[in-house]
Design a protein around this motif. Structure first.
Motif, PDB file in Angstrom:
ATOM      1  N   THR A   1      13.810  70.108 -64.804  1.00  0.00           N
ATOM      2  CA  THR A   1      13.824  68.649 -64.785  1.00  0.00           C
ATOM      3  C   THR A   1      12.629  68.100 -64.023  1.00  0.00           C
ATOM      4  OG1 THR A   1      16.201  68.897 -64.628  1.00  0.00           O
ATOM      5  CG2 THR A   1      15.339  66.676 -64.335  1.00  0.00           C
ATOM      6  N   TYR A   2      11.950  67.158 -64.628  1.00  0.00           N
ATOM      7  CA  TYR A   2      10.844  66.441 -63.981  1.00  0.00           C
ATOM      8  C   TYR A   2      11.293  64.997 -63.790  1.00  0.00           C
ATOM      9  CZ  TYR A   2       8.241  70.432 -65.846  1.00  0.00           C
ATOM     10  OH  TYR A   2       7.815  71.707 -66.156  1.00  0.00           O
ATOM     11  N   GLY A   3      10.617  64.256 -62.893  1.00  0.00           N
ATOM     12  CA  GLY A   3      10.850  62.815 -62.841  1.00  0.00           C
ATOM     13  C   GLY A   3      11.955  62.379 -61.903  1.00  0.00           C
ATOM     14  N   CYS A   4      12.572  61.253 -62.259  1.00  0.00           N
ATOM     15  CA  CYS A   4      13.440  60.558 -61.313  1.00  0.00           C
ATOM     16  C   CYS A   4      14.899  61.010 -61.423  1.00  0.00           C
ATOM     17  CB  CYS A   4      13.334  59.058 -61.548  1.00  0.00           C
ATOM     18  SG  CYS A   4      13.999  58.562 -63.151  1.00  0.00           S
ATOM     19  N   GLN A   5      15.735  60.358 -60.628  1.00  0.00           N
ATOM     20  CA  GLN A   5      17.162  60.717 -60.573  1.00  0.00           C
ATOM     21  C   GLN A   5      17.863  60.530 -61.913  1.00  0.00           C
ATOM     22  OE1 GLN A   5      15.558  58.715 -58.463  1.00  0.00           O
ATOM     23  NE2 GLN A   5      16.257  58.967 -56.361  1.00  0.00           N
ATOM     24  N   MET A   6      17.376  59.576 -62.722  1.00  0.00           N
ATOM     25  CA  MET A   6      18.028  59.391 -64.043  1.00  0.00           C
ATOM     26  C   MET A   6      17.866  60.654 -64.863  1.00  0.00           C
ATOM     27  SD  MET A   6      17.486  55.634 -64.089  1.00  0.00           S
ATOM     28  CE  MET A   6      17.214  55.403 -62.348  1.00  0.00           C
ATOM     29  N   ASN A   7      16.676  61.245 -64.779  1.00  0.00           N
ATOM     30  CA  ASN A   7      16.456  62.487 -65.509  1.00  0.00           C
ATOM     31  C   ASN A   7      17.331  63.604 -64.943  1.00  0.00           C
ATOM     32  OD1 ASN A   7      14.735  61.845 -67.541  1.00  0.00           O
ATOM     33  ND2 ASN A   7      13.097  63.215 -66.890  1.00  0.00           N
ATOM     34  N   GLU A   8      17.439  63.658 -63.599  1.00  0.00           N
ATOM     35  CA  GLU A   8      18.286  64.688 -62.980  1.00  0.00           C
ATOM     36  C   GLU A   8      19.712  64.534 -63.498  1.00  0.00           C
ATOM     37  OE1 GLU A   8      17.477  66.903 -60.474  1.00  0.00           O
ATOM     38  OE2 GLU A   8      15.557  66.180 -59.701  1.00  0.00           O
TER      39      GLU A   8
ATOM     40  N   ASN B   1      12.994  68.729 -69.378  1.00  0.00           N
ATOM     41  CA  ASN B   1      13.422  67.326 -69.358  1.00  0.00           C
ATOM     42  C   ASN B   1      12.314  66.541 -68.640  1.00  0.00           C
ATOM     43  OD1 ASN B   1      14.830  64.988 -69.520  1.00  0.00           O
ATOM     44  ND2 ASN B   1      16.438  65.572 -68.066  1.00  0.00           N
ATOM     45  N   THR B   2      11.502  65.840 -69.395  1.00  0.00           N
ATOM     46  CA  THR B   2      10.183  65.408 -68.927  1.00  0.00           C
ATOM     47  C   THR B   2      10.131  63.972 -68.415  1.00  0.00           C
ATOM     48  OG1 THR B   2       9.620  64.605 -71.118  1.00  0.00           O
ATOM     49  CG2 THR B   2       9.111  66.914 -70.645  1.00  0.00           C
ATOM     50  N   CYS B   3       9.052  63.693 -67.674  1.00  0.00           N
ATOM     51  CA  CYS B   3       8.793  62.373 -67.092  1.00  0.00           C
ATOM     52  C   CYS B   3       7.420  61.893 -67.562  1.00  0.00           C
ATOM     53  CB  CYS B   3       8.796  62.498 -65.577  1.00  0.00           C
ATOM     54  SG  CYS B   3       8.243  61.024 -64.720  1.00  0.00           S
ATOM     55  N   ALA B   4       7.322  60.601 -67.874  1.00  0.00           N
ATOM     56  CA  ALA B   4       6.073  60.062 -68.421  1.00  0.00           C
ATOM     57  C   ALA B   4       5.410  59.062 -67.470  1.00  0.00           C
ATOM     58  CB  ALA B   4       6.371  59.374 -69.751  1.00  0.00           C
ATOM     59  N   ILE B   5       5.892  58.972 -66.240  1.00  0.00           N
ATOM     60  CA  ILE B   5       5.511  57.850 -65.386  1.00  0.00           C
ATOM     61  C   ILE B   5       4.018  57.839 -65.030  1.00  0.00           C
ATOM     62  CG2 ILE B   5       6.033  58.852 -63.085  1.00  0.00           C
ATOM     63  CD1 ILE B   5       7.322  55.455 -64.102  1.00  0.00           C
ATOM     64  N   ARG B   6       3.446  59.039 -64.832  1.00  0.00           N
ATOM     65  CA  ARG B   6       2.015  59.132 -64.530  1.00  0.00           C
ATOM     66  C   ARG B   6       1.419  60.309 -65.295  1.00  0.00           C
ATOM     67  NH1 ARG B   6       4.428  57.102 -60.104  1.00  0.00           N
ATOM     68  NH2 ARG B   6       5.448  59.102 -59.837  1.00  0.00           N
TER      69      ARG B   6
ATOM     70  N   CYS C   1       3.802  49.973 -66.475  1.00  0.00           N
ATOM     71  CA  CYS C   1       4.918  50.932 -66.465  1.00  0.00           C
ATOM     72  C   CYS C   1       5.406  51.304 -67.860  1.00  0.00           C
ATOM     73  CB  CYS C   1       6.057  50.344 -65.645  1.00  0.00           C
ATOM     74  SG  CYS C   1       7.449  51.482 -65.477  1.00  0.00           S
ATOM     75  N   ILE C   2       5.698  52.567 -68.037  1.00  0.00           N
ATOM     76  CA  ILE C   2       6.114  53.110 -69.336  1.00  0.00           C
ATOM     77  C   ILE C   2       7.639  53.066 -69.521  1.00  0.00           C
ATOM     78  CG2 ILE C   2       6.313  55.533 -68.549  1.00  0.00           C
ATOM     79  CD1 ILE C   2       4.582  54.602 -71.802  1.00  0.00           C
ATOM     80  N   VAL C   3       8.378  52.903 -68.414  1.00  0.00           N
ATOM     81  CA  VAL C   3       9.838  53.074 -68.466  1.00  0.00           C
ATOM     82  C   VAL C   3      10.553  52.168 -69.487  1.00  0.00           C
ATOM     83  CG1 VAL C   3      11.980  52.918 -67.110  1.00  0.00           C
ATOM     84  CG2 VAL C   3       9.964  54.033 -66.149  1.00  0.00           C
ATOM     85  N   PRO C   4      10.210  50.855 -69.576  1.00  0.00           N
ATOM     86  CA  PRO C   4      10.932  50.030 -70.544  1.00  0.00           C
ATOM     87  C   PRO C   4      10.808  50.560 -71.972  1.00  0.00           C
ATOM     88  CG  PRO C   4       9.680  48.661 -69.045  1.00  0.00           C
ATOM     89  CD  PRO C   4       9.238  50.080 -68.801  1.00  0.00           C
ATOM     90  N   TYR C   5       9.713  51.271 -72.243  1.00  0.00           N
ATOM     91  CA  TYR C   5       9.510  51.813 -73.595  1.00  0.00           C
ATOM     92  C   TYR C   5      10.278  53.121 -73.787  1.00  0.00           C
ATOM     93  CZ  TYR C   5       5.577  48.655 -72.912  1.00  0.00           C
ATOM     94  OH  TYR C   5       4.813  47.570 -72.607  1.00  0.00           O
ATOM     95  N   THR C   6      10.388  53.896 -72.703  1.00  0.00           N
ATOM     96  CA  THR C   6      11.010  55.215 -72.874  1.00  0.00           C
ATOM     97  C   THR C   6      12.520  55.180 -72.697  1.00  0.00           C
ATOM     98  OG1 THR C   6      10.767  55.847 -70.552  1.00  0.00           O
ATOM     99  CG2 THR C   6       8.937  56.389 -72.006  1.00  0.00           C
ATOM    100  N   ARG C   7      13.021  54.141 -72.037  1.00  0.00           N
ATOM    101  CA  ARG C   7      14.458  54.123 -71.715  1.00  0.00           C
ATOM    102  C   ARG C   7      15.227  52.999 -72.394  1.00  0.00           C
ATOM    103  NH1 ARG C   7      17.013  58.385 -68.864  1.00  0.00           N
ATOM    104  NH2 ARG C   7      15.241  59.664 -68.298  1.00  0.00           N
ATOM    105  N   GLY C   8      14.538  52.156 -73.147  1.00  0.00           N
ATOM    106  CA  GLY C   8      15.253  51.116 -73.892  1.00  0.00           C
ATOM    107  C   GLY C   8      15.624  49.914 -73.046  1.00  0.00           C
TER     108      GLY C   8
ATOM    109  N   GLY D   1      19.932  53.098 -61.574  1.00  0.00           N
ATOM    110  CA  GLY D   1      19.443  52.156 -62.577  1.00  0.00           C
ATOM    111  C   GLY D   1      17.990  51.885 -62.241  1.00  0.00           C
ATOM    112  N   GLN D   2      17.169  51.556 -63.227  1.00  0.00           N
ATOM    113  CA  GLN D   2      15.758  51.259 -62.926  1.00  0.00           C
ATOM    114  C   GLN D   2      15.645  49.945 -62.191  1.00  0.00           C
ATOM    115  OE1 GLN D   2      13.324  53.047 -62.876  1.00  0.00           O
ATOM    116  NE2 GLN D   2      13.867  54.739 -64.207  1.00  0.00           N
ATOM    117  N   ASN D   3      16.676  49.138 -62.309  1.00  0.00           N
ATOM    118  CA  ASN D   3      16.616  47.804 -61.710  1.00  0.00           C
ATOM    119  C   ASN D   3      18.065  47.383 -61.476  1.00  0.00           C
ATOM    120  OD1 ASN D   3      16.204  45.128 -61.183  1.00  0.00           O
ATOM    121  ND2 ASN D   3      15.520  44.617 -63.240  1.00  0.00           N
TER     122      ASN D   3
HETATM  123 FE1  F3S Z   1      12.286  58.493 -64.676  1.00  0.00          FE
HETATM  124 FE2  F3S Z   1       9.909  59.407 -65.241  1.00  0.00          FE
HETATM  125 FE3  F3S Z   1      11.432  58.513 -67.147  1.00  0.00          FE
HETATM  126  S1  F3S Z   1      10.424  58.232 -63.487  1.00  0.00           S
HETATM  127  S2  F3S Z   1      12.749  56.993 -66.225  1.00  0.00           S
HETATM  128  S3  F3S Z   1      11.833  60.289 -65.850  1.00  0.00           S
HETATM  129  S4  F3S Z   1       9.263  58.176 -66.963  1.00  0.00           S
END
Ligand code: F3S
Ligand code: SAH
Ligand code: SF4
Length: 516
Positions: A76-83, A113-118, A232-239, A268-270
């Motif tokens: 798992t990469y990225g934030c807690q939502m991905n975890e 399980n990937t992250c696109a933030i940077r 930020c890419i999140v609104p596009y990747t998470r709906g 939640g992202q917000n």
């Molecule tokens: Fe989180 Fe990275 Fe997606 S920070 S919401 S896993 S782009």
């Protein structure tokens, strides 16, 4: 995507019925995967689709036992939502009869399980795919999959199609519940299976989960993001922003409390936008927190809050304390109003500082932490200095700091930038020195004090020492019996370091006793 790549993706099967024109061919008998190309453009059109709530997830009978004798590995990469998504996927794998493993060599299925933030988050994944190639060559029966936020980007899907033929499946953040079908397809097909939906997103309530540990748990309260900060890419990747119904969240947390969990983190992202999408009830984040206060679980955290929606009701509820911890992560991104405007953050420096003042007045012992981006296109020395001065003025106890990374398809990626990377790196270093100094100062205040620690287990560095976190998320190392793992204990702090505290175990906390 050209014809050859579509063919390779499995979208079009090789011509099995010579003589028929493309339009007349019916491939459905050979191929059943739904394939919608991820599209940033579609993701940006918000509001048309209704949010559908489902609680009818079920592993189809034909898939039961699919995993018998097989093992899965998820990185798992990225934030807690991905975890947390990984916990759901693990639940589905277990439901299919797979066993978990923590080495790739031992796995029959490997998922990233990937992250696109940077950009560097994405590069790590491409690097890992490179490392997995020899494994796949040695053992072609292994299935390799890419899921998570990167899968929602069309450029990534195209790149994988073109250069990473060791990948067997790609699926998006809205397709997790389809994992059994995707796996089935991957076993049946020689082609890469791709299933990425560019939809605004549904909510599926009854997905299985295998949680990591039995002390702390993540609980999604909402999905997606509608803020569209320009970088930020999140609104596009998470709906789109969509909230879970209060009853479902409360039920899940009551169950976690009954199962003995001691801490939950609302995700939640917000999170402050929670409930704004309900059109039948008036129930916002403050209302939810007020209800969670009454549940018998010692600690409730949340991440992440956007300063814009942090209303007075929420502050008043948080000020009641109890199981609502006095640590707020409140990303500011920049201390300059003009920069915040270009970032699309919809608040000014002054508004942020006013909010901080209100929070500090209501919760005098609050710990504030933040996220900051340096080197946004054309950020001047003066604007950067404003970030430094805001940091001092608020007195943050910790921050995650980043150099701006252009993300394909976001408005900021189109901005011309005249700031050399060297300057950006220097700014990051300057800011990090300040962050370290403030963290150390915050830690020093604990020397000689008694704090409440939730004991998580042995320290990563020394198995003779136990480690856990305070209500304000400070890491504490101390010697105590292993029987205290999973409990709240009092620890007297003997020494402060920049990022952690050393202490002496005093006692197990009796119920209702709340310290610091
Ligand atoms: Fe989180 Fe990275 Fe997606 S920070 S919401 S896993 S782009
Ligand atoms: N929803 C959260 C942030 C999620 S992303 C919020 O708005 O607070 C976590 C952090 O990554 C952000 O706060 C931001 O500081 C950083 N980030 C996001 N996009 C970035 C980019 N393109 N380049 C550098 N950092 C970025
Ligand atoms: Fe990204 Fe902004 Fe949404 Fe946070 S609020 S996830 S930074 S768009």
């Amino acid at each position: 995507m050209n014809e050859e790549q579509r063919l390779k993706s499995g979208l079009i099967k090789p011509d099995l019925s010579p003589g028929l024109g493309d339009k007349e061919k019916d491939y459905s008998q050979y191929f059943e995967t739904v394939y919608t190309e991820p599209s940033l453009k579609d993701a940006k059109k918000r509001g048309q689709e209704e949010i559908a709530y489902h609680d009818d997830f079920k592993i189809e009978e034909r898939f039961l036992g699919m995993g018998k004798g097989r093992k899965f590995y998820i990185r798992t990469y990225g934030c807690q939502m991905n975890e947390h998504d990984t916990e759901v996927m693990a639940g589905i794998f277990m439901g299919l009869g797979y066993e978990p493993t923590n080495t790739v060599e031992d796995a029959n299925i490997i998922l990233l399980n990937t992250c696109a933030i940077r950009e560097n988050a994405e590069n790590k994944v491409f690097g890992e795919l490179g490392h997995l190639k020899p494994l796949k060559q040695r053992n072609p029966d292994i299935l390799i999959g890419v899921c998570g936020c990167m899968s929602q980007e069309e450029s990534v899907v195209n790149k994988i199609l073109q250069t990473y033929d060791q990948v067997d499946m790609i699926f998006g953040t809205h397709n997790i519940h389809r994992l059994p079908n995707i796996l089935h397809e991957a076993y049946m097909s020689k082609e890469m299976v791709i299933e990425v939906w560019s939809k605004e997103g549904d909510i599926i309530e009854n997905l299985p989960k295998v949680r990591h540990g039995n002390i702390k748990a993540w609980v999604n309260i909402m999905y997606g993001c509608d803020k569209f900060c320009t970088y930020c890419i999140v609104p596009y990747t998470r709906g789109k922003e969509r909230s879970r119904r209060p009853a479902d969240i409360i039920h899940e947390i009551r169950q976690l409390a009954a199962d003995g969990y001691k801490e939950i983190t609302l995700l939640g992202q917000n999170v402050n936008a929670y409930g704004k999408d309900f059109d039948d009830v008036e129930y916002l984040f403050g209302d939810l927190m007020n209800d969670l206060r009454k549940i018998d679980i010692p600690r409730v955290r949340f991440t992440t809050s956007h300063p814009r929606d942090f209303d007075d009701e929420l502050i008043a509820v948080l000020a009641k304390g109890g199981n609502l911890v006095e640590h707020i992560h409140l990303p500011v991104q920049s201390g300059s109003t003009s920069m915040l405007k270009i970032m699309g953050r919809i608040y000014s420096r002054e508004e942020y500082l006013t909010l901080v003042k209100k929070i500090k007045e209501a919760i005098p012992n609050v710990a504030l932490t933040t996220d900051i981006i340096v080197g946004f296109p054309n950020e001047t020395d003066e604007q950067f200095e404003e970030t430094m001065s805001l940091y001092r003025e608020v007195g943050f106890e910790m921050a995650f700091t980043y150099i701006y990374s252009p993300r394909d398809g976001t408005p900021a990626a189109k901005m011309k930038d005249n700031i050399p990377m060297e300057v950006k790196k220097e700014r990051l270093q300057t800011l990090n020195s300040l962050v370290n100094a403030y963290s150390k100062e915050a830690m020093m205040k604990y020397e000689g004090q008694i704090v409440e620690v939730l004991v998580e287990g042995e320290s990563k560095r020394n198995d003779q020492v136990l480690a856990g976190y305070t209500r304000k998320s400070k890491l504490v190392n101390f010697v105590a019996p292993n029987s205290t793992i999973g409990k709240l204990v009092n620890v007297k702090i003997t020494a402060a370091k920049s990022w952690s505290l050393d202490g002496e175990f005093i006692s197990v906390v009796e119920k209702e006793e709340v310290l610091l």
